[in-house]
Design a protein around this motif. Sequence first.
Motif, short mmCIF file in Angstrom:
data_model
loop_
_atom_site.label_atom_id
_atom_site.label_comp_id
_atom_site.label_asym_id
_atom_site.label_seq_id
_atom_site.Cartn_x
_atom_site.Cartn_y
_atom_site.Cartn_z
N UNK A 1 -12.96 28.09 -22.65
CA UNK A 1 -13.37 29.48 -22.74
C UNK A 1 -12.69 30.12 -23.94
N UNK A 2 -13.29 31.16 -24.45
CA UNK A 2 -12.67 31.89 -25.56
C UNK A 2 -11.27 32.37 -25.17
N UNK A 3 -11.10 32.80 -23.92
CA UNK A 3 -9.79 33.27 -23.47
C UNK A 3 -8.76 32.14 -23.46
N UNK A 4 -9.20 30.90 -23.18
CA UNK A 4 -8.28 29.75 -23.23
C UNK A 4 -7.73 29.57 -24.64
N UNK A 5 -8.59 29.69 -25.63
CA UNK A 5 -8.17 29.51 -27.02
C UNK A 5 -7.19 30.62 -27.43
N UNK A 6 -7.47 31.85 -27.00
CA UNK A 6 -6.56 32.96 -27.31
C UNK A 6 -5.18 32.70 -26.70
N UNK A 7 -5.15 32.22 -25.44
CA UNK A 7 -3.86 31.93 -24.80
C UNK A 7 -3.13 30.79 -25.49
N UNK A 8 -3.87 29.76 -25.88
CA UNK A 8 -3.25 28.67 -26.64
C UNK A 8 -2.67 29.19 -27.95
N UNK A 9 -3.41 30.09 -28.60
CA UNK A 9 -2.94 30.66 -29.85
C UNK A 9 -1.64 31.42 -29.67
N UNK A 10 -1.55 32.19 -28.59
CA UNK A 10 -0.31 32.94 -28.31
C UNK A 10 0.85 31.97 -28.11
N UNK A 11 0.64 30.94 -27.30
CA UNK A 11 1.69 29.96 -27.04
C UNK A 11 2.17 29.31 -28.33
N UNK B 1 -3.35 35.28 -40.23
CA UNK B 1 -2.92 35.97 -41.45
C UNK B 1 -1.42 36.30 -41.41
N UNK B 2 -0.66 35.83 -42.39
CA UNK B 2 0.77 36.12 -42.42
C UNK B 2 1.03 37.61 -42.62
N UNK B 3 0.06 38.33 -43.16
CA UNK B 3 0.23 39.77 -43.36
C UNK B 3 0.45 40.49 -42.03
N UNK B 4 0.10 39.84 -40.92
CA UNK B 4 0.29 40.44 -39.59
C UNK B 4 1.60 39.99 -38.94
N UNK B 5 2.51 39.41 -39.73
CA UNK B 5 3.70 38.81 -39.12
C UNK B 5 4.59 39.82 -38.41
N UNK B 6 4.70 41.03 -38.93
CA UNK B 6 5.53 42.03 -38.24
C UNK B 6 5.02 42.28 -36.83
N UNK B 7 3.70 42.36 -36.68
CA UNK B 7 3.10 42.60 -35.37
C UNK B 7 3.43 41.49 -34.39
N UNK B 8 3.16 40.22 -34.78
CA UNK B 8 3.38 39.18 -33.79
C UNK B 8 4.86 38.85 -33.60
N UNK B 9 5.68 39.07 -34.61
CA UNK B 9 7.12 38.85 -34.42
C UNK B 9 7.72 39.89 -33.48
N UNK C 1 1.76 30.28 -31.45
CA UNK C 1 2.31 31.24 -32.40
C UNK C 1 3.76 31.58 -32.05
N UNK C 2 4.01 31.86 -30.77
CA UNK C 2 5.38 32.20 -30.35
C UNK C 2 6.30 31.00 -30.52
N UNK C 3 5.88 29.86 -29.96
CA UNK C 3 6.72 28.67 -30.02
C UNK C 3 6.92 28.20 -31.45
N UNK C 4 5.90 28.38 -32.29
CA UNK C 4 5.95 27.86 -33.64
C UNK C 4 6.88 28.59 -34.58
N UNK D 1 4.44 42.11 -20.05
CA UNK D 1 2.99 42.03 -19.87
C UNK D 1 2.25 42.79 -20.96
N UNK D 2 2.77 43.96 -21.34
CA UNK D 2 2.14 44.76 -22.40
C UNK D 2 2.19 44.02 -23.74
N UNK D 3 3.36 43.42 -24.04
CA UNK D 3 3.49 42.68 -25.30
C UNK D 3 2.57 41.47 -25.30
N UNK D 4 2.51 40.77 -24.17
CA UNK D 4 1.63 39.61 -24.07
C UNK D 4 0.16 40.04 -24.19
N UNK D 5 -0.16 41.20 -23.62
CA UNK D 5 -1.52 41.71 -23.73
C UNK D 5 -1.90 42.02 -25.16
N UNK D 6 -0.95 42.60 -25.91
CA UNK D 6 -1.23 42.91 -27.32
C UNK D 6 -1.43 41.62 -28.13
#
Length: 407
Positions: A229-239, A165-173, A241-244, A190-195
Amino acid sequence: MTYTLHQADEAEIPEYPMTRASGCPFDPPPRLKALQEEGPVHRVRLADGTTPWLVTRYADQRAVLADPRVSSDADLPGYPRGMPAQPGGSKISFILMDDPEHARQRRMVTAPFTVKRIEAMRPAVQKIVDDQIDAMLTGPKPVDLVEAFALPVPSLVICELLGVPYTDHDFFQDNSKVVIRRDATPEQRAEAMGRLTGYLDDLVGRKLENPGDDLLSGLCERVEAGDLERSDVAQMGVLLLIAGHETTANMIALGTLALLEHPEQLALLRETEDPGVVAGAVEEMLRYLHITHNGRRRVALEDIEVGGQLIRAGEGVIMPNDIGNRDPEVFDDPDRLDLTRDARRHVAFGFGVHQCLGQPLARMELQVVHSTLHKRVPTLRAVPGLDEIPFKHNGAVYGVYELPVTW
């Protein structure tokens, strides 16, 4: 012939990353240029006191990046991290893995980034770019091009692709900025990556229950099939999202500023109707303005020779692609921005099995941006002088914090 570093040279080892020259924000640091002229391989000192090898020349960088005897695993001893390890390890999905696991996970996300799939997105990206320009033109002047255009465009695109959701852009940016900030503490990072990971994990959970037509939903099918694993997908999503959004946003702003500082080059881009000319101009900007500030990093798994230098197993190796892209053996007059140059051989996206997965998307976005912005806003100009613009000297991704413009 092989040579080794003498103990007497220890005091002369330069620190890395290096400082760019005042007034030359588009060029690699002068010390880095001098090292390239002096020789192909040098010791450098990182913030944690370690002294990995720095490879300065284009051909040697490509050779190392394609060599299976070097590793991308940041948790291996000798990896040139330059900072204390993050609590819980350094893995950011498959980007810091080696084959075969790297290849296995990467294959699961390659389909959406094929040239054919990305070209199908061009009309949607064109609309995003036009909409952002429309909003900018009807707003107050001057305006910060970073906030009004350079950041929203790739954020909207990657959100659409991933199903975020782009409405969450402030959070992930906000959290992405902490993750890539070089002066952030390991705990802050680590805290930011955890969030971010927690956010993506929640989103993956929702898509497992109600899948959509997006990349994350496609990866959720792999979870149900037992491939991930579900955690693998979450980590891929973080990568992704940041890189993109971070890299392309910085490239849009920095590229726009460079063009404004080179009006004769900007005129070539503004006046052309040829998509091939635009595509070539984007390749030259990628070569000239490489934004990865910390170089690509590896650790030797066994003894290798690079540029006549023996690098022992367990020693770190850094490839600063900004200076590789300025190698006079490969690019004539490399410190000149020339949009008519054939720059397709650049290493802005790396080389070998770890080269940037999203490069077709980044190229397409930059082509749309630079074929549209300068035609629709032909009088665009920066408000402050070059020496007043705040550049990101403290981050893993180089760019500008803000770029006030008017027209």
